[in-house]
Write an enzyme that holds these catalytic residues in place. Structure first.
Site, short mmCIF file in Angstrom:
data_model
loop_
_atom_site.label_atom_id
_atom_site.label_comp_id
_atom_site.label_asym_id
_atom_site.label_seq_id
_atom_site.Cartn_x
_atom_site.Cartn_y
_atom_site.Cartn_z
N ASN A 88 8.74 -47.21 10.50
CA ASN A 88 10.39 -46.29 10.87
C ASN A 88 11.06 -47.07 10.42
O ASN A 88 11.05 -48.31 10.17
CB ASN A 88 10.55 -46.21 12.32
CG ASN A 88 9.27 -44.86 13.17
OD1 ASN A 88 8.87 -44.29 12.92
ND2 ASN A 88 9.26 -45.06 14.40
N ASP A 90 14.39 -46.61 11.71
CA ASP A 90 15.00 -46.84 12.49
C ASP A 90 14.61 -48.52 13.36
O ASP A 90 14.07 -49.44 13.17
CB ASP A 90 15.40 -45.94 13.80
CG ASP A 90 13.97 -45.75 14.64
OD1 ASP A 90 13.55 -47.03 15.43
OD2 ASP A 90 13.11 -44.57 14.11
N HIS A 105 8.27 -49.40 5.97
CA HIS A 105 9.20 -48.87 4.92
C HIS A 105 10.95 -48.78 4.98
O HIS A 105 11.25 -48.20 4.70
CB HIS A 105 8.66 -47.11 5.08
CG HIS A 105 7.62 -46.83 4.61
ND1 HIS A 105 6.97 -45.50 5.75
CD2 HIS A 105 6.14 -47.27 4.39
CE1 HIS A 105 5.48 -45.21 5.57
NE2 HIS A 105 5.54 -46.47 4.37
N THR A 172 2.22 -41.26 14.73
CA THR A 172 2.30 -40.81 13.26
C THR A 172 1.47 -40.33 12.77
O THR A 172 0.17 -40.02 13.00
CB THR A 172 1.73 -41.86 12.00
OG1 THR A 172 1.78 -42.11 11.32
CG2 THR A 172 1.29 -42.98 12.27
P1 OAD Z 1 5.13 -37.14 10.72
O1 OAD Z 1 6.39 -36.55 11.11
O2 OAD Z 1 4.23 -36.78 9.26
O3 OAD Z 1 3.99 -37.11 12.04
C1 OAD Z 1 4.71 -37.63 13.33
C2 OAD Z 1 4.27 -37.29 13.85
O4 OAD Z 1 4.02 -38.00 15.55
C3 OAD Z 1 3.18 -36.42 14.39
O5 OAD Z 1 1.50 -36.05 14.60
C4 OAD Z 1 3.51 -35.56 15.93
O6 OAD Z 1 2.22 -34.54 15.99
C5 OAD Z 1 3.75 -36.82 16.41
N1 OAD Z 1 4.51 -36.78 17.38
C6 OAD Z 1 5.95 -35.85 17.64
N2 OAD Z 1 6.33 -35.89 18.80
C7 OAD Z 1 5.29 -37.34 19.06
C8 OAD Z 1 5.73 -37.49 20.73
N3 OAD Z 1 6.88 -37.13 21.84
N4 OAD Z 1 4.96 -38.65 20.58
C9 OAD Z 1 3.73 -38.60 20.44
N5 OAD Z 1 3.52 -38.11 19.03
C10 OAD Z 1 4.74 -37.46 19.11
O7 OAD Z 1 6.30 -39.13 10.53
P2 OAD Z 1 5.33 -40.15 10.32
O8 OAD Z 1 4.15 -40.22 10.08
O9 OAD Z 1 6.04 -41.45 10.65
O10 OAD Z 1 8.03 -42.12 4.79
O11 OAD Z 1 5.74 -40.29 8.67
C11 OAD Z 1 5.18 -41.54 7.57
C12 OAD Z 1 5.99 -41.40 6.77
O12 OAD Z 1 5.89 -40.56 5.60
C13 OAD Z 1 7.72 -41.60 6.94
O13 OAD Z 1 7.73 -43.24 6.98
C14 OAD Z 1 8.34 -40.97 5.92
C15 OAD Z 1 8.10 -39.99 5.58
O14 OAD Z 1 7.72 -39.16 5.00
C16 OAD Z 1 9.42 -42.44 4.14
O15 OAD Z 1 10.06 -41.28 3.75
C17 OAD Z 1 8.41 -42.59 2.99
#
Ligand code: OAD
Length: 231
Positions: A88, A90, A105, A172
């Site tokens: 993240n 943030d 990141h 994630t």
């Molecule tokens: P994603 O949006 O790909 O995944 C978020 C995950 O969090 C999903 O599997 C959801 O099911 C889960 N989720 C949503 N709400 C939730 C909650 N309240 N409690 C628990 N889980 C929840 O985000 P990331 O995996 O962080 O990179 O994405 C990885 C990277 O892709 C980011 O750092 C960013 C993005 O493109 C860059 O910008 C380089």
């Protein structure tokens, strides 16, 4: 005992910050190629700054939730070592009180000169015309790792992973490498692994155990268990 925790957008979802790949996620509203790649920045820096200025404003208006607070409590009260590696950009882990946080990141709070690599604190609103305080070039970008770029601190992260006792992944999707491969690295090194996520991630089958639910429920409950076991 050493615990390494990987966090993603899901941990900040309940603070009102959008995730990327859920149904209303950021990558359904914006073209990733245009706002999160060096090529997109070269084509249209104003659009990229507009995107990250909006993320920075959202972040300033958001507050840490119970999941962030629980991880800060874990770091404070656990007798062993706790390291958060976050995807993240943030600062909600830091604002919750966590100190050992590595932003693989990058970070919305940072500005980076695309000409000379100098880093400084980002103003609330950045423009591509902002001159670099060091070399003066008007090639200011957010200090964010874009697709096609190398995430920060990879050597240190891999070393921490293989020397951990437990690897926990929170919020994630397991879509983006190298972070999605951390579970495999940990498992091969004999480290126990746990996934806490709303749904099974793309790499869920690689974990020893998975729990599904909201981060604000799962994380405080897991932290309470760890602290109770350690007594
Ligand atoms: P994603 O949006 O790909 O995944 C978020 C995950 O969090 C999903 O599997 C959801 O099911 C889960 N989720 C949503 N709400 C939730 C909650 N309240 N409690 C628990 N889980 C929840 O985000 P990331 O995996 O962080 O990179 O994405 C990885 C990277 O892709 C980011 O750092 C960013 C993005 O493109 C860059 O910008 C380089």
């Amino acid at each position: 005992m050493k615990i390494v925790i990987l966090t993603g957008a899901g941990i900040s979802a309940e603070s009102g910050l959008g995730t990327f790949r859920d149904v209303d996620g950021l990558w359904t509203q914006y073209d990733l190629e245009e706002v999160a790649t060096p090529e997109g920045f070269a084509r249209n820096p104003a659009l990229v700054h507009e995107f990250y200025n909006a993320r920075r404003a959202n972040c300033l208006n958001a507050a840490p939730n119970a999941a962030h607070t629980a991880l800060a409590r874990l770091e404070r009260e656990f007798a062993g070592e706790v390291l958060i590696v976050t995807q993240n950009v943030d600062d909600l882990h830091e604002r919750a009180g966590s100190r050992a946080v590595w932003h693989m990141h990058g970070d919305l709070a940072g500005a980076l000169c695309a000409a000379c690599g100098f880093r400084w604190d980002a103003p609330k609103v950045m423009t591509a015309g902002d001159p670099c305080p060091d070399c003066g070039a008007a090639m200011t970008r957010p200090d964010i790792v874009w697709f096609g770029e190398m995430p920060y601190l990879m050597d240190e992260i891999l070393a921490a992973l293989v020397s951990a006792d437990l690897f926990v992944s929170i919020g994630t999707s397991g879509n983006v490498y190298p972070a999605a491969g951390f579970v495999e690295v940990a498992a091969q090194a004999g480290v126990a692994t746990l996934e806490l996520n709303l749904e099974a991630s793309d790499v869920a089958s690689g974990f020893d155990a998975t729990r599904q639910g909201m981060a604000s429920d799962l994380v405080p409950a897991w932290v309470a268990e760890v602290l109770a076991q350690a007594v």
